[in-house]
Design a protein around this motif. Structure first.
Motif, PDB file in Angstrom:
ATOM      1  N   PRO A 235       4.405   5.185  -1.267  1.00 32.55           N
ATOM      2  CA  PRO A 235       4.300   3.726  -1.347  1.00 32.55           C
ATOM      3  C   PRO A 235       3.142   3.171  -0.519  1.00 32.55           C
ATOM      4  O   PRO A 235       2.394   2.303  -0.983  1.00 32.55           O
ATOM      5  CB  PRO A 235       5.657   3.240  -0.817  1.00 32.55           C
ATOM      6  CG  PRO A 235       6.584   4.359  -1.129  1.00 32.55           C
ATOM      7  CD  PRO A 235       5.778   5.611  -0.902  1.00 32.55           C
ATOM      8  N   ALA A 236       2.973   3.667   0.717  1.00 28.23           N
ATOM      9  CA  ALA A 236       1.863   3.207   1.551  1.00 28.23           C
ATOM     10  C   ALA A 236       0.526   3.674   0.988  1.00 28.23           C
ATOM     11  O   ALA A 236      -0.466   2.932   1.006  1.00 28.23           O
ATOM     12  CB  ALA A 236       2.040   3.723   2.986  1.00 28.23           C
ATOM     13  N   PHE A 237       0.477   4.907   0.475  1.00 30.68           N
ATOM     14  CA  PHE A 237      -0.733   5.448  -0.140  1.00 30.68           C
ATOM     15  C   PHE A 237      -1.190   4.556  -1.288  1.00 30.68           C
ATOM     16  O   PHE A 237      -2.371   4.186  -1.386  1.00 30.68           O
ATOM     17  CB  PHE A 237      -0.422   6.871  -0.642  1.00 30.68           C
ATOM     18  CG  PHE A 237      -1.551   7.528  -1.389  1.00 30.68           C
ATOM     19  CD1 PHE A 237      -2.509   8.278  -0.723  1.00 30.68           C
ATOM     20  CD2 PHE A 237      -1.643   7.420  -2.769  1.00 30.68           C
ATOM     21  CE1 PHE A 237      -3.546   8.897  -1.412  1.00 30.68           C
ATOM     22  CE2 PHE A 237      -2.662   8.039  -3.469  1.00 30.68           C
ATOM     23  CZ  PHE A 237      -3.620   8.781  -2.793  1.00 30.68           C
ATOM     24  N   VAL A 238      -0.256   4.201  -2.163  1.00 35.31           N
ATOM     25  CA  VAL A 238      -0.587   3.356  -3.313  1.00 35.31           C
ATOM     26  C   VAL A 238      -0.979   1.956  -2.856  1.00 35.31           C
ATOM     27  O   VAL A 238      -1.946   1.359  -3.361  1.00 35.31           O
ATOM     28  CB  VAL A 238       0.604   3.303  -4.297  1.00 35.31           C
ATOM     29  CG1 VAL A 238       0.344   2.291  -5.411  1.00 35.31           C
ATOM     30  CG2 VAL A 238       0.868   4.683  -4.884  1.00 35.31           C
ATOM     31  N   THR A 239      -0.256   1.416  -1.895  1.00 32.43           N
ATOM     32  CA  THR A 239      -0.547   0.076  -1.392  1.00 32.43           C
ATOM     33  C   THR A 239      -1.975  -0.035  -0.892  1.00 32.43           C
ATOM     34  O   THR A 239      -2.681  -1.022  -1.166  1.00 32.43           O
ATOM     35  CB  THR A 239       0.426  -0.296  -0.252  1.00 32.43           C
ATOM     36  OG1 THR A 239       1.765  -0.294  -0.766  1.00 32.43           O
ATOM     37  CG2 THR A 239       0.107  -1.672   0.314  1.00 32.43           C
ATOM     38  N   PRO A 244      -6.961  -2.512  -7.879  1.00 34.81           N
ATOM     39  CA  PRO A 244      -6.175  -3.733  -8.075  1.00 34.81           C
ATOM     40  C   PRO A 244      -5.447  -3.761  -9.417  1.00 34.81           C
ATOM     41  O   PRO A 244      -5.868  -3.137 -10.386  1.00 34.81           O
ATOM     42  CB  PRO A 244      -7.230  -4.843  -8.007  1.00 34.81           C
ATOM     43  CG  PRO A 244      -8.504  -4.173  -8.417  1.00 34.81           C
ATOM     44  CD  PRO A 244      -8.420  -2.775  -7.890  1.00 34.81           C
ATOM     45  N   ILE A 245      -4.344  -4.492  -9.454  1.00 38.21           N
ATOM     46  CA  ILE A 245      -3.604  -4.725 -10.685  1.00 38.21           C
ATOM     47  C   ILE A 245      -4.146  -6.004 -11.307  1.00 38.21           C
ATOM     48  O   ILE A 245      -3.997  -7.098 -10.747  1.00 38.21           O
ATOM     49  CB  ILE A 245      -2.093  -4.838 -10.408  1.00 38.21           C
ATOM     50  CG1 ILE A 245      -1.586  -3.527  -9.794  1.00 38.21           C
ATOM     51  CG2 ILE A 245      -1.329  -5.180 -11.675  1.00 38.21           C
ATOM     52  CD1 ILE A 245      -0.157  -3.591  -9.318  1.00 38.21           C
ATOM     53  N   LEU A 246      -4.784  -5.892 -12.434  1.00 38.89           N
ATOM     54  CA  LEU A 246      -5.503  -7.018 -13.023  1.00 38.89           C
ATOM     55  C   LEU A 246      -4.555  -7.960 -13.759  1.00 38.89           C
ATOM     56  O   LEU A 246      -3.626  -7.515 -14.447  1.00 38.89           O
ATOM     57  CB  LEU A 246      -6.574  -6.512 -13.991  1.00 38.89           C
ATOM     58  CG  LEU A 246      -7.638  -5.591 -13.385  1.00 38.89           C
ATOM     59  CD1 LEU A 246      -8.597  -5.112 -14.465  1.00 38.89           C
ATOM     60  CD2 LEU A 246      -8.390  -6.303 -12.273  1.00 38.89           C
ATOM     61  N   PRO A 247      -4.769  -9.279 -13.621  1.00 37.53           N
ATOM     62  CA  PRO A 247      -3.965 -10.247 -14.381  1.00 37.53           C
ATOM     63  C   PRO A 247      -4.121 -10.017 -15.877  1.00 37.53           C
ATOM     64  O   PRO A 247      -5.182  -9.637 -16.363  1.00 37.53           O
ATOM     65  CB  PRO A 247      -4.564 -11.591 -13.958  1.00 37.53           C
ATOM     66  CG  PRO A 247      -5.233 -11.329 -12.650  1.00 37.53           C
ATOM     67  CD  PRO A 247      -5.738  -9.919 -12.729  1.00 37.53           C
ATOM     68  N   GLY A 248      -3.029 -10.235 -16.606  1.00 38.42           N
ATOM     69  CA  GLY A 248      -3.074 -10.060 -18.041  1.00 38.42           C
ATOM     70  C   GLY A 248      -2.682  -8.679 -18.514  1.00 38.42           C
ATOM     71  O   GLY A 248      -2.456  -8.471 -19.706  1.00 38.42           O
ATOM     72  N   GLY A 249      -2.606  -7.703 -17.595  1.00 42.36           N
ATOM     73  CA  GLY A 249      -2.225  -6.348 -17.962  1.00 42.36           C
ATOM     74  C   GLY A 249      -0.720  -6.211 -18.108  1.00 42.36           C
ATOM     75  O   GLY A 249       0.051  -7.134 -17.803  1.00 42.36           O
ATOM     76  N   VAL A 250      -0.292  -5.027 -18.545  1.00 40.77           N
ATOM     77  CA  VAL A 250       1.133  -4.793 -18.763  1.00 40.77           C
ATOM     78  C   VAL A 250       1.914  -4.881 -17.460  1.00 40.77           C
ATOM     79  O   VAL A 250       2.972  -5.518 -17.389  1.00 40.77           O
ATOM     80  CB  VAL A 250       1.346  -3.408 -19.422  1.00 40.77           C
ATOM     81  CG1 VAL A 250       2.837  -3.106 -19.537  1.00 40.77           C
ATOM     82  CG2 VAL A 250       0.694  -3.357 -20.793  1.00 40.77           C
TER      83      VAL A 250
END
Length: 413
Positions: A235-239, A244-250
């Motif tokens: 979890p910390a690795f991914v954080t 970035p998680i882009l707006p509009g994506g799944v």
């Protein structure tokens, strides 16, 4: 035509529920890495060491609780484990220094040992028929993944409106509540006459002298290293490292808008994929050589970890890795425990598997502690990943010479 023994029994269902609750709590600790470190201004090593000690205590406690269950009863062992687990969570909730967290981690680890695989798998293994044993062990192992599916996201959700201390107290209450399931946890002693006449010490010493037992012991080490590191640090690795998680994506459209949320969800994906992977491993274990299946699983893990770390860390690669790694996650457990039962018998399966599981938890200790230590030294987890790749390859190879047939007992006069 004789009627086949049922697969689903009260013992199997109850064992699944207890292990689901135990693993839901256990799998959530990685979510607390950043909140606790930020509140007290600690290095990543401090809380990582507490989780590492927890895993070590789990390993040390596993053969102890296996022996307790076989001497005074399964339900009493589980009761003791649940109460110790809850006590460790309550005391950890009031901890304000690294040494306190690391001290109470021993209680949490022993609690996991009393409510985890070693005791539960032995009970279910004895209660299951010969034709259903491999699949029954797989179902219980998959239930542990069910706990992982809900544990990390529930912890992340609770941290949105509770302190981490209050979340720990809620988890303690969950473990106390699991005691209500114990009346349904009844299993006969399933063993042949020769096994019943032998003492625990005789069976354990015979296993210790067998090279195959040493190979199984060493091979389970990498499983613990990889699972411990990923559960505590992913979890910390991914954080911190994921794109970035882009707006509009799944992901964004379903509410996963931050890498922190993706880190918690990734553990759930691992757990979800593992349900299918573990059940498949149990089905295959009834039909094919368990040692070759284990070698294949460790090879798959090695390839998956190597490819993941050399590729850019993006939401897509995190999801793909979680699914692939999850399908191989606890698939080793029904095969390893089934191998122990097949070679050394059912009478003291809990104790013998407990000793094998100690190797798993030594690996977990190293993976969790080394992850925090090397992160503080180098600022990333790259070296820890590559160590995991190397020992995964070792485990794939070490299972190949295992002698997969019941160990002959010495003739008596």
């Amino acid at each position: 035509m004789p009627r086949s023994a049922p697969l689903l029994t009260p013992v199997l269902i109850t064992g699944c529920l207890i292990i689901l609750l135990s693993f839901a709590v256990r799998s959530s600790f990685g979510v607390f890495q950043i909140p606790i470190a930020e509140e007290f201004g600690w290095l990543r090593t401090e809380f990582s060491l507490a989780i590492a000690i927890q895993n070590l205590a789990w390993g040390i406690g596993q053969p102890i609780f296996g022996a307790i269950a076989e001497k005074i009863g399964d339900r009493k062992a589980i009761l003791i484990g649940a109460l110790i687990y809850a006590a460790g969570m309550v005391l950890s909730a009031g901890s304000t220094s690294p040494i306190e967290h690391q001290l109470y981690a021993w209680l949490v680890g022993f609690g996991i040992a009393g409510t985890g695989f070693g005791v539960i798998l032995a009970v279910v293994g004895r209660a299951a028929s010969d034709e259903n044993r491999s699949m029954s062990l797989a179902i219980v192992s998959a239930a542990g993944s069910g706990g992982q599916i809900v544990g990390a996201p529930v912890a992340e959700w609770m941290l949105g409106f509770l302190t981490w201390q209050s979340t720990f107290l809620v988890f303690a209450a969950v473990m106390v509540a699991s005691i209500l399931l114990l009346p349904f946890m009844r299993a006969p002693v399933s063993a042949g006459k020769a096994e019943l006449e032998e003492s625990m010490g005789t069976v354990v010493l015979r296993a210790f002298r067998d090279p195959s037992f040493a190979m199984i012991f060493m091979g389970f080490f990498s499983c613990g290293y990889q699972l411990g590191f990923v559960t505590a640090h992913f979890p910390a690795f991914v954080t911190e490292l994921c794109g970035p998680i882009l707006p509009g994506g799944v992901l964004h459209s379903v509410g996963v808008t931050t890498t922190s949320a993706l880190g918690a969800v990734s553990l759930s994906l691992i757990g979800a994929a593992n349900v299918a992977g573990t059940l498949l491993a149990g089905w295959l274990g009834q039909r094919y050589s368990k040692k070759y299946l284990l070698a294949a699983i460790y090879t798959g893990r090695t390839i998956a970890a190597g490819l993941f770390i050399i590729m850019p860390i993006t939401p897509i690669t995190v999801i793909l890795f979680s699914i692939v790694m999850g399908s191989l996650w606890l698939a080793t457990v029904p095969l390893t425990s089934g191998l122990v039962a097949h070679i050394y018998g059912l009478r003291y399966m809990g104790t013998l598997y407990g000793f094998v599981f100690l190797s798993h938890q030594l690996g977990s200790f190293l993976g969790v502690w080394l992850g925090g230590r090397l992160y503080d030294v180098y600022g990333d987890y790259t070296l820890v990943w590559w160590i995991g790749v190397g020992i995964g390859a070792f485990s794939a190879i070490i299972h190949l010479p295992v002698r997969e047939k019941p160990l002959a007992r010495p003739l008596t006069a």
